[in-house]
Design a protein around this motif. Structure first.
Motif, short mmCIF file in Angstrom:
data_model
loop_
_atom_site.label_atom_id
_atom_site.label_comp_id
_atom_site.label_asym_id
_atom_site.label_seq_id
_atom_site.Cartn_x
_atom_site.Cartn_y
_atom_site.Cartn_z
N UNK A 179 0.80 -1.23 0.00
CA UNK A 179 0.00 0.00 0.00
C UNK A 179 0.83 1.28 0.00
N UNK A 180 2.12 1.17 0.29
CA UNK A 180 2.98 2.36 0.26
C UNK A 180 3.34 2.78 -1.16
N UNK A 181 3.17 1.86 -2.12
CA UNK A 181 3.47 2.18 -3.51
C UNK A 181 2.41 3.13 -4.06
N UNK A 182 2.85 4.15 -4.78
CA UNK A 182 1.94 5.11 -5.39
C UNK A 182 1.43 4.51 -6.71
N UNK A 183 0.13 4.27 -6.80
CA UNK A 183 -0.44 3.63 -7.97
C UNK A 183 -1.27 4.62 -8.78
N UNK A 184 -1.07 4.60 -10.08
CA UNK A 184 -1.87 5.41 -10.99
C UNK A 184 -2.22 4.54 -12.20
N UNK A 185 -3.33 3.80 -12.13
CA UNK A 185 -3.72 2.94 -13.25
C UNK A 185 -3.95 3.73 -14.52
N UNK A 186 -3.98 3.03 -15.63
CA UNK A 186 -4.05 3.69 -16.94
C UNK A 186 -5.24 4.64 -17.04
N UNK A 187 -6.42 4.21 -16.59
CA UNK A 187 -7.61 5.05 -16.73
C UNK A 187 -7.45 6.36 -15.97
N UNK A 188 -6.92 6.30 -14.75
CA UNK A 188 -6.73 7.51 -13.96
C UNK A 188 -5.60 8.36 -14.54
N UNK A 189 -4.56 7.71 -15.03
CA UNK A 189 -3.45 8.43 -15.65
C UNK A 189 -3.94 9.22 -16.86
N UNK A 190 -4.78 8.61 -17.68
CA UNK A 190 -5.31 9.29 -18.86
C UNK A 190 -6.25 10.42 -18.44
N UNK A 191 -7.01 10.21 -17.37
CA UNK A 191 -7.92 11.27 -16.91
C UNK A 191 -7.15 12.49 -16.43
N UNK A 192 -6.06 12.27 -15.73
CA UNK A 192 -5.28 13.38 -15.19
C UNK A 192 -4.40 14.05 -16.25
N UNK A 193 -4.09 13.30 -17.30
CA UNK A 193 -3.23 13.83 -18.36
C UNK A 193 -1.82 13.30 -18.21
#
Length: 284
Positions: A179-193
């Motif tokens: 849980x300490x790893x910062x996760x940004x899945x593809x869908x969220x990554x694309x949403x944020x830019x």
């Protein structure tokens, strides 16, 4: 800083799959001239033993550990000389050897279509590429590197571009991620830019960093020549936007590129496209 290209043709299936031929395919596609870069040669990093170790669950455990040590020695040598390595896999099982050579305060930018967080028990295949991020954060079989504990602080790891799956193994894998790893899945990554995320990571931390790119982060509509493609990934422009600020960050130590399957690219067109993208993000 000029890049130094080194080949690490490690296929963790032990079967001589197409990832083993990826470094040669990228060279044939003109990578050294396209960057331009210096030729750092080939590391003796092949795994030719397809036997799954009964104790650790890892395929070719002794060969994988030897390959990791060879990768660590070469990467460490280049870093000590103030050079910036570009390590061409092979598959993601090259990562533990690389992390053995990194300073202990290093940040890891891990761009991948999968979390790679299985271990010798939960992996159905026993391939080191199923468990490389697990190994380097201290949650995988230590036999892979011969060192107990984490090589990289999980709190300094950014897992980017992975896709959730409904398969049971993927659910088990997702539940294992520290849980300490910062996760940004593809869908969220694309949403944020992707570009904004890349700039934020490049500028927002301190200390040295390593960039690892598994090409299955790219959507198979753009790059089908990988062993384990996942839908709904980054398109090429998204990947360029994300990786460019990371690759040009002043604190970047080096980069690894993994998982091009040359067997799925008989005419070399996907290797040429990878070279074009790398030249765009790594060039002057």
């Amino acid at each position: 800083m000029r890049w130094v290209v080194v080949d690490a043709p490690l296929d963790s299936s032990g079967a001589g799959r197409g990832e083993q031929r990826a470094p040669a395919a990228l060279r044939r596609a003109g990578l050294l001239a396209a960057l331009p870069a210096d030729d750092g040669g080939q590391i003796d990093a092949m795994v030719g033993d397809p036997t799954r170790d009964p104790a650790s669950g890892l395929i070719g455990a002794a060969a994988a550990r030897r390959a990791g040590a060879a990768i660590a020695a070469r990467v460490g040598e280049l870093l000590a000389a103030g050079r910036r390595p570009l390590v061409l896999g092979g598959d993601c099982a090259i990562l533990p050897g690389i992390c053995l050579a990194l300073p202990p305060d290093s940040e890891l930018w891990f761009v991948d279509g999968h979390p790679d967080f299985l271990d010798g028990t939960t992996s159905e295949t026993g391939e080191g590429a199923d468990m490389d991020l697990s190994v380097v954060t201290g949650h995988g079989p230590a036999v892979a590197v011969g060192v107990d504990g984490a090589l990289v602080d999980p709190a300094r790891v950014h897992l980017l571009g992975h896709r959730p799956s409904t398969e049971e193994t993927s659910r088990v894998e997702a539940a294992r991620v520290d849980p300490r790893i910062h996760q940004l899945p593809a869908a969220e990554l694309l949403r944020r830019g992707p570009g904004a995320v890349g700039v934020e990571l490049a500028d927002g931390g301190d200390g040295p960093a390593w960039l690892h790119l598994d090409l299955d982060a790219v959507d198979p509509r753009d790059l089908p020549a990988v062993t384990y493609p996942e839908p709904d990934g980054l398109r090429w422009p998204d990947l360029v936007a994300l990786v460019t600020p990371l690759a040009r960050a002043g604190r970047l130590l080096g980069m690894s590129v993994a998982d091009l399957n040359a067997d799925e690219d008989p005419d070399g067109r996907h290797a040429r496209r990878v070279v074009e993208v790398l030249a765009e993000v790594l060039g002057p």
